[in-house]
Design a protein around this motif. Structure first.
Motif, PDB file in Angstrom:
ATOM      1  N   MET A  65       0.660  -2.687   5.405  1.00  0.00           N
ATOM      2  CA  MET A  65      -0.337  -1.640   5.649  1.00  0.00           C
ATOM      3  C   MET A  65       0.213  -0.675   6.698  1.00  0.00           C
ATOM      4  O   MET A  65      -0.367   0.348   6.966  1.00  0.00           O
ATOM      5  N   TRP A  66       1.366  -1.030   7.296  1.00  0.00           N
ATOM      6  CA  TRP A  66       1.973  -0.171   8.325  1.00  0.00           C
ATOM      7  C   TRP A  66       3.076   0.692   7.697  1.00  0.00           C
ATOM      8  O   TRP A  66       3.460   0.460   6.558  1.00  0.00           O
ATOM      9  N   TYR A  70       0.852  -1.191   0.000  1.00  0.00           N
ATOM     10  CA  TYR A  70       0.000   0.000   0.000  1.00  0.00           C
ATOM     11  C   TYR A  70       0.885   1.236   0.000  1.00  0.00           C
ATOM     12  O   TYR A  70       1.964   1.237   0.603  1.00  0.00           O
ATOM     13  N   LYS A  87      -2.334   4.179   3.246  1.00  0.00           N
ATOM     14  CA  LYS A  87      -1.995   3.877   4.643  1.00  0.00           C
ATOM     15  C   LYS A  87      -2.541   4.950   5.575  1.00  0.00           C
ATOM     16  O   LYS A  87      -3.164   4.642   6.589  1.00  0.00           O
TER      17      LYS A  87
END
Ligand code: HEM
Ligand code: HEM
Length: 178
Positions: free
Chosen positions: A176-177, A10, A15
Protein backbone atom coordinates in the motif's frame (compact mmCIF):
# COMPACT_ATOMS: atom_id res chain seq x y z
CA UNK A 1 4.36 1.17 -11.26
CA UNK A 2 0.94 0.65 -12.73
CA UNK A 3 -1.98 3.02 -12.26
CA UNK A 4 -4.48 0.21 -11.70
CA UNK A 5 -4.40 -2.45 -9.01
CA UNK A 6 -3.02 -5.88 -9.86
CA UNK A 7 -3.85 -9.14 -8.08
CA UNK A 8 -0.56 -8.67 -6.23
CA UNK A 9 -0.43 -4.96 -5.30
CA UNK A 10 -2.33 -1.67 -5.14
CA UNK A 11 -1.85 0.68 -8.11
CA UNK A 12 -0.82 4.35 -7.97
CA UNK A 13 -4.39 5.68 -8.01
CA UNK A 14 -5.49 3.54 -5.04
CA UNK A 15 -2.32 4.37 -3.12
CA UNK A 16 -2.65 8.12 -3.66
CA UNK A 17 -6.33 8.10 -2.78
CA UNK A 18 -5.65 6.00 0.32
CA UNK A 19 -2.94 8.26 1.77
CA UNK A 20 -4.41 11.62 0.72
CA UNK A 21 -7.73 10.60 2.28
CA UNK A 22 -6.04 9.27 5.43
CA UNK A 23 -4.27 12.63 6.01
CA UNK A 24 -7.28 14.82 5.18
CA UNK A 25 -9.67 12.66 7.24
CA UNK A 26 -7.47 12.79 10.32
CA UNK A 27 -7.06 16.56 9.85
CA UNK A 28 -10.82 17.08 9.62
CA UNK A 29 -11.40 14.80 12.58
CA UNK A 30 -8.98 16.89 14.67
CA UNK A 31 -10.58 20.16 13.54
CA UNK A 32 -14.08 18.85 14.38
CA UNK A 33 -12.80 17.73 17.74
CA UNK A 34 -11.30 21.11 18.77
CA UNK A 35 -13.72 23.54 17.11
CA UNK A 36 -16.72 22.77 19.35
CA UNK A 37 -14.78 23.95 22.42
CA UNK A 38 -13.77 27.35 20.96
CA UNK A 39 -15.38 30.60 22.06
CA UNK A 40 -17.85 32.12 19.60
CA UNK A 41 -16.09 34.55 17.26
CA UNK A 42 -14.38 34.88 13.86
CA UNK A 43 -11.83 32.12 14.51
CA UNK A 44 -14.54 29.63 15.43
CA UNK A 45 -16.64 30.51 12.35
CA UNK A 46 -13.64 30.21 10.02
CA UNK A 47 -12.76 26.79 11.39
CA UNK A 48 -16.40 25.65 11.15
CA UNK A 49 -16.50 26.88 7.55
CA UNK A 50 -13.23 25.11 6.72
CA UNK A 51 -14.37 21.88 8.43
CA UNK A 52 -17.61 21.84 6.43
CA UNK A 53 -15.93 22.58 3.08
CA UNK A 54 -13.27 19.95 3.72
CA UNK A 55 -16.00 17.49 4.70
CA UNK A 56 -17.75 18.05 1.36
CA UNK A 57 -14.43 17.66 -0.50
CA UNK A 58 -13.89 14.41 1.42
CA UNK A 59 -17.36 13.19 0.45
CA UNK A 60 -16.37 13.65 -3.23
CA UNK A 61 -13.06 11.83 -2.73
CA UNK A 62 -14.77 8.97 -0.88
CA UNK A 63 -17.32 8.47 -3.68
CA UNK A 64 -14.47 8.56 -6.23
CA UNK A 65 -12.51 6.02 -4.24
CA UNK A 66 -15.47 3.70 -3.81
CA UNK A 67 -16.12 3.91 -7.55
CA UNK A 68 -12.46 3.12 -8.26
CA UNK A 69 -12.56 0.16 -5.87
CA UNK A 70 -15.69 -1.24 -7.50
CA UNK A 71 -14.44 -1.05 -11.09
CA UNK A 72 -10.96 -2.35 -10.20
CA UNK A 73 -9.60 -5.65 -8.92
CA UNK A 74 -8.56 -5.81 -5.25
CA UNK A 75 -5.19 -7.46 -4.53
CA UNK A 76 -5.54 -10.92 -2.98
CA UNK A 77 -4.89 -10.95 0.79
CA UNK A 78 -1.34 -11.74 1.88
CA UNK A 79 -2.46 -13.88 4.83
CA UNK A 80 -4.26 -17.15 4.15
CA UNK A 81 -6.51 -17.17 7.18
CA UNK A 82 -10.09 -17.25 5.92
CA UNK A 83 -11.69 -15.64 8.99
CA UNK A 84 -9.09 -12.85 9.24
CA UNK A 85 -9.52 -12.13 5.53
CA UNK A 86 -13.28 -11.88 5.94
CA UNK A 87 -12.89 -9.49 8.89
CA UNK A 88 -10.41 -7.40 6.90
CA UNK A 89 -12.79 -7.15 3.93
CA UNK A 90 -15.64 -6.27 6.29
CA UNK A 91 -13.59 -3.47 7.92
CA UNK A 92 -12.59 -2.08 4.50
CA UNK A 93 -16.20 -1.91 3.32
CA UNK A 94 -17.29 -0.54 6.72
CA UNK A 95 -14.93 2.40 6.15
CA UNK A 96 -16.84 3.40 3.03
CA UNK A 97 -20.21 2.95 4.72
CA UNK A 98 -19.29 4.86 7.88
CA UNK A 99 -17.56 7.66 5.96
CA UNK A 100 -20.61 8.21 3.78
CA UNK A 101 -22.66 8.36 7.00
CA UNK A 102 -20.24 10.86 8.62
CA UNK A 103 -20.16 13.21 5.64
CA UNK A 104 -23.85 13.03 4.68
CA UNK A 105 -25.00 13.50 8.29
CA UNK A 106 -22.62 16.49 8.61
CA UNK A 107 -24.04 18.01 5.44
CA UNK A 108 -27.66 17.39 6.53
CA UNK A 109 -26.98 18.75 10.01
CA UNK A 110 -25.40 21.96 8.73
CA UNK A 111 -28.12 22.51 6.11
CA UNK A 112 -30.97 21.88 8.56
CA UNK A 113 -29.44 24.30 11.02
CA UNK A 114 -27.90 27.08 8.95
CA UNK A 115 -29.02 26.58 5.33
CA UNK A 116 -26.93 25.63 2.24
CA UNK A 117 -23.26 24.86 2.89
CA UNK A 118 -20.76 27.24 1.30
CA UNK A 119 -17.95 25.24 -0.41
CA UNK A 120 -14.68 27.18 0.19
CA UNK A 121 -16.45 30.41 -0.84
CA UNK A 122 -16.77 29.08 -4.41
CA UNK A 123 -20.40 27.97 -4.55
CA UNK A 124 -23.23 26.69 -2.38
CA UNK A 125 -24.05 23.01 -2.08
CA UNK A 126 -27.69 22.10 -2.81
CA UNK A 127 -29.93 22.27 0.28
CA UNK A 128 -30.68 18.58 0.71
CA UNK A 129 -33.11 19.28 3.58
CA UNK A 130 -35.13 22.28 4.71
CA UNK A 131 -34.25 24.22 7.87
CA UNK A 132 -35.61 22.13 10.72
CA UNK A 133 -34.44 21.80 14.34
CA UNK A 134 -35.45 18.17 14.76
CA UNK A 135 -33.70 16.99 11.57
CA UNK A 136 -30.68 19.03 12.64
CA UNK A 137 -30.59 17.49 16.10
CA UNK A 138 -30.88 13.89 14.82
CA UNK A 139 -28.26 14.44 12.09
CA UNK A 140 -25.90 15.98 14.65
CA UNK A 141 -26.19 12.90 16.90
CA UNK A 142 -25.55 10.64 13.89
CA UNK A 143 -22.54 12.76 12.86
CA UNK A 144 -21.00 12.53 16.31
CA UNK A 145 -21.64 8.80 16.87
CA UNK A 146 -20.54 7.76 13.39
CA UNK A 147 -17.35 9.79 13.63
CA UNK A 148 -16.37 7.90 16.79
CA UNK A 149 -17.13 4.55 15.15
CA UNK A 150 -14.93 5.70 12.26
CA UNK A 151 -11.99 6.57 14.50
CA UNK A 152 -12.30 3.19 16.32
CA UNK A 153 -12.05 1.45 12.94
CA UNK A 154 -8.93 3.49 12.14
CA UNK A 155 -7.31 2.35 15.41
CA UNK A 156 -8.13 -1.29 14.60
CA UNK A 157 -6.88 -0.84 11.03
CA UNK A 158 -3.57 0.71 12.11
CA UNK A 159 -2.97 -2.00 14.75
CA UNK A 160 -3.60 -4.64 12.06
CA UNK A 161 -1.11 -2.92 9.69
CA UNK A 162 1.56 -2.73 12.40
CA UNK A 163 0.96 -6.37 13.28
CA UNK A 164 1.42 -7.41 9.64
CA UNK A 165 4.53 -5.31 9.17
CA UNK A 166 6.44 -5.92 12.39
CA UNK A 167 5.19 -9.29 13.66
CA UNK A 168 4.11 -11.27 10.62
CA UNK A 169 6.72 -9.37 8.56
CA UNK A 170 4.67 -9.74 5.37
CA UNK A 171 4.17 -7.23 2.52
CA UNK A 172 0.68 -5.99 3.46
CA UNK A 173 1.90 -2.48 4.38
CA UNK A 174 4.59 -2.33 1.67
CA UNK A 175 2.13 -2.95 -1.14
CA UNK A 176 0.00 0.00 0.00
CA UNK A 177 3.15 2.17 0.18
CA UNK A 178 4.97 3.79 -2.75
C1 HEM B 1 -15.16 12.82 6.96
C2 HEM B 1 -15.41 14.04 7.23
C3 HEM B 1 -15.71 14.57 8.61
C4 HEM B 1 -15.12 14.28 9.82
C5 HEM B 1 -13.97 13.31 10.10
C6 HEM B 1 -15.80 15.07 10.82
C7 HEM B 1 -15.50 15.07 12.18
C8 HEM B 1 -16.15 15.81 13.14
C9 HEM B 1 -15.89 15.76 14.56
C10 HEM B 1 -14.85 14.87 15.24
C11 HEM B 1 -16.73 16.64 15.16
C12 HEM B 1 -16.84 16.92 16.67
C13 HEM B 1 -17.82 15.95 17.29
C14 HEM B 1 -17.99 16.18 18.77
O1 HEM B 1 -18.44 17.28 19.15
O2 HEM B 1 -17.67 15.26 19.54
C15 HEM B 1 -17.52 17.27 14.12
C16 HEM B 1 -18.46 18.26 14.33
C17 HEM B 1 -19.12 18.93 13.32
N1 HEM B 1 -19.09 18.64 11.98
FE1 HEM B 1 -17.95 17.24 11.10
N2 HEM B 1 -16.77 15.83 10.20
C18 HEM B 1 -16.75 15.55 8.86
C19 HEM B 1 -17.56 16.07 7.87
C20 HEM B 1 -18.46 17.11 8.07
C21 HEM B 1 -19.27 17.72 7.04
C22 HEM B 1 -19.32 17.27 5.56
C23 HEM B 1 -19.97 18.72 7.63
C24 HEM B 1 -20.94 19.70 7.01
C25 HEM B 1 -21.01 20.01 5.75
C26 HEM B 1 -19.63 18.73 9.03
C27 HEM B 1 -20.14 19.60 9.98
C28 HEM B 1 -19.88 19.55 11.32
C29 HEM B 1 -20.42 20.50 12.28
C30 HEM B 1 -21.30 21.69 11.96
C31 HEM B 1 -19.95 20.08 13.54
C32 HEM B 1 -20.18 20.80 14.87
C33 HEM B 1 -21.13 20.12 15.75
C34 HEM B 1 -21.40 21.06 16.94
O3 HEM B 1 -20.65 20.96 17.92
O4 HEM B 1 -22.33 21.83 16.83
N3 HEM B 1 -18.70 17.73 9.27
N4 HEM B 1 -17.16 16.74 12.89
C1 HEM C 1 -8.20 7.68 7.99
C2 HEM C 1 -7.51 6.68 7.84
C3 HEM C 1 -7.68 5.46 6.93
C4 HEM C 1 -8.72 4.96 6.19
C5 HEM C 1 -10.11 5.52 6.05
C6 HEM C 1 -8.25 3.74 5.54
C7 HEM C 1 -9.02 2.93 4.72
C8 HEM C 1 -8.57 1.84 4.02
C9 HEM C 1 -9.35 1.03 3.10
C10 HEM C 1 -10.82 1.27 2.77
C11 HEM C 1 -8.53 0.07 2.60
C12 HEM C 1 -8.90 -0.99 1.57
C13 HEM C 1 -8.31 -0.67 0.24
C14 HEM C 1 -9.17 0.28 -0.57
O1 HEM C 1 -10.41 0.17 -0.55
O2 HEM C 1 -8.59 1.15 -1.25
C15 HEM C 1 -7.23 0.24 3.21
C16 HEM C 1 -6.13 -0.53 2.98
C17 HEM C 1 -4.96 -0.44 3.69
N1 HEM C 1 -4.64 0.50 4.65
FE1 HEM C 1 -5.76 2.01 5.25
N2 HEM C 1 -6.93 3.55 5.89
C18 HEM C 1 -6.55 4.58 6.73
C19 HEM C 1 -5.31 4.77 7.31
C20 HEM C 1 -4.28 3.86 7.26
C21 HEM C 1 -3.03 3.96 7.99
C22 HEM C 1 -2.66 5.11 8.94
C23 HEM C 1 -2.30 2.83 7.66
C24 HEM C 1 -0.94 2.38 8.14
C25 HEM C 1 -0.39 2.61 9.26
C26 HEM C 1 -3.07 2.07 6.70
C27 HEM C 1 -2.67 0.90 6.09
C28 HEM C 1 -3.37 0.21 5.13
C29 HEM C 1 -2.85 -0.99 4.46
C30 HEM C 1 -1.53 -1.67 4.73
C31 HEM C 1 -3.85 -1.40 3.55
C32 HEM C 1 -3.81 -2.62 2.62
C33 HEM C 1 -4.53 -3.76 3.30
C34 HEM C 1 -4.59 -5.03 2.47
O3 HEM C 1 -3.85 -5.18 1.50
O4 HEM C 1 -5.41 -5.90 2.81
N3 HEM C 1 -4.28 2.72 6.47
N4 HEM C 1 -7.29 1.34 4.09
Amino acid sequence: MSLKNTSDSYGLISKNLHWILAILLLLNFSLGFVMGGLERGPLRSSIFHFHKSMGILLLGLIVLRLFWRLINITPVPVAHNLIINKISKFVHYSFYFILLTVTLSGWIYSTARAGPVDFFGLFYMPAIVEKNDLIGQVAKEIHIYSVYIFISLVVLHVIASIYHHFFLKDKTLKRMWF
